[in-house]
Design an enzyme around this catalytic site. Structure first.
Site, mmCIF file in Angstrom:
data_model
loop_
_atom_site.group_PDB
_atom_site.id
_atom_site.type_symbol
_atom_site.label_atom_id
_atom_site.label_comp_id
_atom_site.label_asym_id
_atom_site.label_seq_id
_atom_site.Cartn_x
_atom_site.Cartn_y
_atom_site.Cartn_z
ATOM 1 N N TYR A 55 0.830 -1.198 0.000
ATOM 2 C CA TYR A 55 0.000 0.000 0.000
ATOM 3 C C TYR A 55 0.872 1.259 0.000
ATOM 4 C CZ TYR A 55 -3.542 -3.384 1.549
ATOM 5 O OH TYR A 55 -4.370 -4.478 1.667
ATOM 6 N N HIS A 127 0.447 -11.890 1.124
ATOM 7 C CA HIS A 127 -0.523 -11.046 0.428
ATOM 8 C C HIS A 127 -1.089 -11.724 -0.816
ATOM 9 C CE1 HIS A 127 -1.478 -6.499 -0.277
ATOM 10 N NE2 HIS A 127 -2.525 -7.261 -0.514
ATOM 11 N N SER A 206 -12.995 -5.119 1.608
ATOM 12 C CA SER A 206 -13.978 -4.495 0.706
ATOM 13 C C SER A 206 -15.401 -4.927 1.075
ATOM 14 C CB SER A 206 -13.673 -4.837 -0.756
ATOM 15 O OG SER A 206 -12.424 -4.317 -1.138
ATOM 16 N N PRO A 207 -15.792 -4.828 2.348
ATOM 17 C CA PRO A 207 -17.087 -5.341 2.774
ATOM 18 C C PRO A 207 -18.273 -4.497 2.319
ATOM 19 C CG PRO A 207 -16.011 -4.249 4.612
ATOM 20 C CD PRO A 207 -15.006 -4.293 3.493
ATOM 21 N N GLY A 209 -18.274 -3.352 -0.855
ATOM 22 C CA GLY A 209 -18.195 -3.420 -2.313
ATOM 23 C C GLY A 209 -17.463 -2.266 -2.962
ATOM 24 N N ARG A 210 -16.362 -1.835 -2.342
ATOM 25 C CA ARG A 210 -15.561 -0.725 -2.881
ATOM 26 C C ARG A 210 -16.426 0.514 -3.110
ATOM 27 N NH1 ARG A 210 -10.650 -3.197 -4.043
ATOM 28 N NH2 ARG A 210 -10.764 -5.441 -4.410
ATOM 29 N N GLY A 211 -17.375 0.711 -2.185
ATOM 30 C CA GLY A 211 -18.253 1.872 -2.228
ATOM 31 C C GLY A 211 -19.604 1.612 -2.853
ATOM 32 N N PHE A 212 -19.739 0.535 -3.614
ATOM 33 C CA PHE A 212 -21.006 0.262 -4.302
ATOM 34 C C PHE A 212 -22.154 0.076 -3.321
ATOM 35 C CE2 PHE A 212 -24.005 -3.012 -5.746
ATOM 36 C CZ PHE A 212 -24.554 -2.378 -6.840
#
Length: 336
Positions: A55, A127, A206-207, A209-212
């Site tokens: 990162y 990773h 990403s719980p 959904g990456r913002g979705f």
């Protein structure tokens, strides 16, 4: 604060994914804002902080170390190696490299320890599984890190049940981390249950959904040039439009449950098993508090059932990764 187990540690049931404070979704926040967010998470009761050498090519570990070093005894510190920024070519520019050779894992861990300003990492993940190296060799190198006192517990990222079993034959695996949410339900094929059976914590990245799953349609054309979602099929126009058609029903179910769509998505995940620990990331204090509100929810069974049906795997349009990134992971997939 509700708690769950990860290896020998008891942690808050929601952790913090630190990635987007330095990486992935366009221009990261200014250092002062990122530092403040980390301290706000700590003050709010979050105890699991998840970072990685990849990162920001080390910048995120340096940030986390700088801010949380003084609070080291209060947190469970997690990082990852085996996929890092390495100089490639004549110019020496850093590029993402997957390298699971034992010597590389030793190097990655020592570099992470230095950036994090700590003598030991609580949970250290591979990773990505470097498929040119037997998983047994990579995990064996990680086990030696435990013997050296540099790591307390081991984890794997983006692997399936069969690989988890092979790794566990070498050393106990405290945690397995992969993407899991209402719109990414691949773990339900096998690895989610495999973790439950073996006492391995399942860490869901990403719980939302990456913002979705926050509820508002996302326009990929508005993403920053270096936003990694630009390369993800689900955010391409045709797939994005098909998936956005699910959002009004999600909003309606959230209203029934008396919460926001993001809170409902997190509460759904928390209900998938006591071994599931979501690690939502954010750059905003308001979203941090919103996420923590999911811990207090009791979602009616009818709403849970409706969510399961609304986001059945066959209803999601587009793969979660492009072809190159799909080839780099080992997770199970639903038939096309």
């Amino acid at each position: 604060m509700k708690t769950r187990r990860i290896g020998p540690f008891e942690v808050a049931a929601l952790g913090l994914g630190c990635m987007n404070l330095s990486h992935a979704y366009g221009t990261p926040p200014e250092p002062a804002a990122a530092e403040a967010l980390l301290l706000q998470a700590l003050d709010a009761g979050i105890t699991l902080f998840d970072t990685a050498a990849l990162y920001g090519f080390g910048a995120n570990e340096s940030l986390v170390g700088r801010v949380l070093q003084a609070h080291r005894s209060r947190i469970v510190l997690c990082s990852k190696g085996g996929m890092t920024g390495q100089p490639v070519g004549a110019g020496g520019a850093l590029q993402r490299v997957i390298d699971g050779r034992p010597a590389s894992i030793q190097r990655d861990c020592e570099d992470s320890l230095r950036r994090l300003g700590t003598e030991v990492i609580d949970v250290y993940y591979l990773h990505r599984w470097d498929k040119s190296v037997p998983i047994e060799d990579s995990v064996g190198a990680m086990a030696r890190l435990v013997e050296q006192g540099k790591v307390r517990a081991l984890g794997l990222s983006e692997v399936g049940a069969a690989t988890l079993k092979r790794a566990q034959a070498v050393h106990p695996i405290a945690a397995l981390q992969t993407e899991y949410s209402l719109w990414t339900r691949n773990p339900e094929i096998a690895v989610l249950q495999a973790c439950a059976d073996s006492g391995t914590a399942f860490v869901a990245f990403s719980p939302v959904g990456r913002g979705f799953l926050c509820g508002a349609p996302l326009d990929a054309a508005a993403f920053a040039p270096k936003d990694i979602r630009r390369a993800m099929p689900r955010f391409e126009p045709a797939h994005a439009a098909a998936n956005a058609a699910l959002l009004p029903a999600l909003a309606g179910l959230a209203a029934q449950a008396g919460c926001t769509p993001a809170q409902l998505a997190l509460a759904w995940l928390l209900a998938r098993g006591e071994h599931v620990i979501p690690i939502p990331g954010t750059t905003q204090a308001a979203h941090l508090q919103e996420n923590l509100g999911a811990l207090a929810l009791t979602v009616p069974p009818a709403v849970m059932a409706a969510l399961d049906a609304l986001f059945a795997p066959g209803r999601i349009s587009g793969a979660r990764y492009n072809a190159q990134n799909e080839a780099e992971v080992d997770t199970e997939r639903f038939a096309a």
